[in-house]
Scaffold this active site. Structure first.
Site, PDB file in Angstrom:
ATOM      1  N   ASN A 143       4.157  -5.907  -2.458  1.00  0.00           N
ATOM      2  CA  ASN A 143       3.853  -5.558  -1.438  1.00  0.00           C
ATOM      3  C   ASN A 143       2.248  -5.508  -1.165  1.00  0.00           C
ATOM      4  O   ASN A 143       1.553  -4.871  -1.893  1.00  0.00           O
ATOM      5  CB  ASN A 143       4.147  -3.722  -1.975  1.00  0.00           C
ATOM      6  CG  ASN A 143       3.559  -2.891  -1.078  1.00  0.00           C
ATOM      7  OD1 ASN A 143       3.379  -3.115   0.033  1.00  0.00           O
ATOM      8  ND2 ASN A 143       3.698  -1.318  -1.622  1.00  0.00           N
ATOM      9  N   LYS A 166       0.685  -4.088   1.355  1.00  0.00           N
ATOM     10  CA  LYS A 166      -0.091  -2.794   1.625  1.00  0.00           C
ATOM     11  C   LYS A 166      -0.726  -3.308   2.991  1.00  0.00           C
ATOM     12  O   LYS A 166      -0.302  -4.001   3.720  1.00  0.00           O
ATOM     13  CB  LYS A 166      -0.788  -2.361   0.834  1.00  0.00           C
ATOM     14  CG  LYS A 166       0.064  -1.981  -0.526  1.00  0.00           C
ATOM     15  CD  LYS A 166      -0.668  -1.059  -1.448  1.00  0.00           C
ATOM     16  CE  LYS A 166       0.093  -0.854  -2.753  1.00  0.00           C
ATOM     17  NZ  LYS A 166      -0.597   0.114  -3.642  1.00  0.00           N
ATOM     18  N   HIS A 219       7.355   4.776  -0.272  1.00  0.00           N
ATOM     19  CA  HIS A 219       6.392   4.511  -1.152  1.00  0.00           C
ATOM     20  C   HIS A 219       5.389   5.800  -1.191  1.00  0.00           C
ATOM     21  O   HIS A 219       5.419   6.500  -0.286  1.00  0.00           O
ATOM     22  CB  HIS A 219       5.436   3.369  -0.737  1.00  0.00           C
ATOM     23  CG  HIS A 219       4.789   2.754  -1.411  1.00  0.00           C
ATOM     24  ND1 HIS A 219       3.368   3.635  -1.815  1.00  0.00           N
ATOM     25  CD2 HIS A 219       4.636   1.843  -2.426  1.00  0.00           C
ATOM     26  CE1 HIS A 219       2.723   2.757  -2.630  1.00  0.00           C
ATOM     27  NE2 HIS A 219       3.435   1.969  -3.142  1.00  0.00           N
ATOM     28  N   GLU A 237       2.336   6.302  -1.310  1.00  0.00           N
ATOM     29  CA  GLU A 237       1.559   6.347  -0.456  1.00  0.00           C
ATOM     30  C   GLU A 237       1.758   6.664   0.947  1.00  0.00           C
ATOM     31  O   GLU A 237       1.105   7.235   1.812  1.00  0.00           O
ATOM     32  CB  GLU A 237       0.719   4.936  -0.142  1.00  0.00           C
ATOM     33  CG  GLU A 237      -0.183   4.610  -1.383  1.00  0.00           C
ATOM     34  CD  GLU A 237      -0.081   3.426  -1.612  1.00  0.00           C
ATOM     35  OE1 GLU A 237      -0.025   2.424  -0.778  1.00  0.00           O
ATOM     36  OE2 GLU A 237      -0.716   2.787  -3.080  1.00  0.00           O
ATOM     37  N   GLU A 245       7.660   4.317  -9.553  1.00  0.00           N
ATOM     38  CA  GLU A 245       6.238   3.962  -9.610  1.00  0.00           C
ATOM     39  C   GLU A 245       5.558   5.252  -9.757  1.00  0.00           C
ATOM     40  O   GLU A 245       5.435   5.981  -9.044  1.00  0.00           O
ATOM     41  CB  GLU A 245       5.685   3.388  -8.287  1.00  0.00           C
ATOM     42  CG  GLU A 245       6.313   2.240  -7.708  1.00  0.00           C
ATOM     43  CD  GLU A 245       5.761   1.457  -6.770  1.00  0.00           C
ATOM     44  OE1 GLU A 245       5.218   0.331  -6.739  1.00  0.00           O
ATOM     45  OE2 GLU A 245       5.359   2.107  -5.456  1.00  0.00           O
ATOM     46  N   GLY A 287      -2.440   1.324  -8.391  1.00  0.00           N
ATOM     47  CA  GLY A 287      -3.600   0.764  -7.843  1.00  0.00           C
ATOM     48  C   GLY A 287      -4.913   1.264  -8.808  1.00  0.00           C
ATOM     49  O   GLY A 287      -5.953   1.120  -8.486  1.00  0.00           O
ATOM     50  N   SER A 297       0.398  -1.116 -11.185  1.00  0.00           N
ATOM     51  CA  SER A 297      -0.625  -1.974 -12.201  1.00  0.00           C
ATOM     52  C   SER A 297      -0.199  -3.026 -12.898  1.00  0.00           C
ATOM     53  O   SER A 297      -0.408  -3.393 -13.865  1.00  0.00           O
ATOM     54  CB  SER A 297      -1.574  -0.995 -12.658  1.00  0.00           C
ATOM     55  OG  SER A 297      -2.193  -0.373 -11.740  1.00  0.00           O
TER      56      SER A 297
END
Ligand code: PGA
Length: 251
Positions: free
Chosen positions: A11, A13, A99, A101, A169, A175, A213
């Protein structure tokens, strides 16, 4: 040997301009050409601006192409959005939906995520449906309940192992360099697998990815877990050596 073929999904991003993005995809195409027996399926989800040029590079290779989001509708007055059909038109096989985010930045609800997953099925794309708890939810002992609620609310009805993948996740691991403990991942994936079996006939066969991560040095411990069928990789997917090392962990 895993029951399901592992999927290692990158991904990217909102990263990658034309030159760097195509170089990265080109490097992976070169690696795959030298390793025809790779156990894992590889997937690249570039930003929307790079789907077409990266797709050109991936054409005829075993690396799959995916989008990072789609709108529930097929077309219409939705400025800035992209439909699942448009992704399919560019050669995508997958699309990430829900996701964390997007849930955080755009206030996406489980209901909206489900509508997006339904749109993916309509366009014959595999939806990678993301779920995961925050640090506060884990600390207060609510992680399993939160994730079960997201799974129930975000999965489209009538899903099959061919139409969806679920990515667990933990938000606090994305991250941050903080990776979930293998025992916690094993517990969560077993719970999701059992729930998927209750929600659909062949639900227990759906591939379950871990994300947050994932790096070359922790991939083996996570990908070796029984109910982990691959990884959704953010930061490490922007480096061809790291992404390749993670993929090779599967054999
Ligand atoms: P990360 O991102 O690997 O950089 O933690 C994972 C993801 O958000 O999919």
């Amino acid at each position: 040997m895993k029951a399901r073929r592992p999927l290692i999904a990158g991904n990217w991003k909102m990263n990658g301009f034309a030159i760097r993005g195509t170089q990265l995809a080109g490097a992976l195409v070169g690696r795959v050409a030298e390793a025809p027996d790779l156990a894992a399926e590889l997937l690249i989800c570039p930003p929307a601006t790079l789907i077409a040029p990266v797709g050109e590079l991936l054409r005829g290779t075993p690396i799959s192409l995916g989008g990072q989001d789609c709108h529930p509708a097929e077309s219409g007055a939705h400025t800035g959005d992209i439909s699942a059909e448009m992704l399919a038109d560019l050669g995508c096989d997958y699309v990430i939906v829900g996701h964390s985010e997007r849930r955080a930045d755009h206030g996406e609800s489980d209901e909206l995520v489900r509508a997006k997953a339904e749109a993916a099925a309509r366009a014959e794309l595999v939806a990678i449906v993301c779920v995961g708890e925050t640090a506060e939810q884990r600390d207060s002992g609510d992680a399993l309940d939160v994730v079960r609620r997201q799974v129930r609310g975000s999965l489209p009805s009538g899903f099959t192992p061919d139409s969806v993948v679920v990515a667990y996740e933990p938000v606090w691991a994305i991250g941050t360099g903080k990776v979930a403990r293998p025992e916690d991942v094993a517990e969560m994936h077993a719970a999701i697998r059992a729930q998927m079996g209750e929600l659909a006939d062949r639900g227990h066969q759906v591939r379950l990815l871990y994300g947050g991560s994932v790096k070359p040095d922790n991939a083996a411990g996570l990908l070796g877990l029984e109910d982990v069928d691959g990884a959704l990789v953010g930061g490490a997917s922007l480096n061809a050596d790291d992404f390749w090392a993670i993929a090779k962990t599967c054999g």
